[in-house]
Scaffold this active site. Structure first.
Site, PDB file in Angstrom:
ATOM      1  N   SER A  88       0.699  -1.166   0.036  1.00 43.29           N
ATOM      2  CA  SER A  88       0.018   0.038   0.140  1.00 43.29           C
ATOM      3  C   SER A  88       0.736   1.407   0.311  1.00 43.29           C
ATOM      4  CB  SER A  88      -1.066  -0.061   1.028  1.00 43.29           C
ATOM      5  OG  SER A  88      -1.982  -0.936   1.110  1.00 43.29           O
ATOM      6  N   ASP A  89       1.865   1.194   0.722  1.00 43.60           N
ATOM      7  CA  ASP A  89       2.938   2.305   0.596  1.00 43.60           C
ATOM      8  C   ASP A  89       3.352   2.606  -0.553  1.00 43.60           C
ATOM      9  OD1 ASP A  89       2.482   2.893   3.495  1.00 43.60           O
ATOM     10  OD2 ASP A  89       3.998   1.954   4.253  1.00 43.60           O
ATOM     11  N   GLN A  90       3.854   1.539  -1.210  1.00 42.57           N
ATOM     12  CA  GLN A  90       4.394   1.695  -2.530  1.00 42.57           C
ATOM     13  C   GLN A  90       3.441   2.114  -3.512  1.00 42.57           C
ATOM     14  OE1 GLN A  90       6.679  -1.930  -4.024  1.00 42.57           O
ATOM     15  NE2 GLN A  90       6.765  -2.546  -1.827  1.00 42.57           N
TER      16      GLN A  90
END
Length: 106
Positions: A88-90
């Site tokens: 999700s961060d990526q």
């Protein structure tokens, strides 16, 4: 130091919780006065407005709220499955990058 860097920068990106950049003197209004052509990117967990806008967010929060954990969880599992490698961060970073690139082109 930040103000001197912003004078010659094309892009400024921050991922503070709502209000923190402004409190630190690095909000859009302040930095755009220093450099009116600055592209200001802001990554937030829950968007700029709404009931959770002030809340911190982490990769697992994005996976849970976005439905990825449910999609990755096998049938009859006792708990949701966290997808590894901070996906999700990526994805959030990639989407922010696309927005910044679009603004630079415009």
């Amino acid at each position: 130091m930040v103000y001197r860097l912003v004078e010659g920068a094309d892009v400024f990106v921050q991922n503070f919780r709502k209000g923190v950049a402004e409190r630190l003197g690095m909000g859009y209004d302040t930095l755009s006065e220093i450099n009116p052509m600055l592209v200001y990117g802001s990554a937030t967990g829950y968007g700029p407005d709404g009931p959770d806008a002030h809340q911190p967010s982490f990769d697992a929060c994005g996976q849970a709220r976005g439905g990825l954990m449910v999609a990755a969880t096998p049938p009859n599992a006792e708990a949701p499955t966290l997808v590894s490698n901070a996906v999700s961060d990526q994805i959030g970073g990639i989407i922010l990058c696309l927005g910044v690139l679009g603004a630079l082109v415009a």
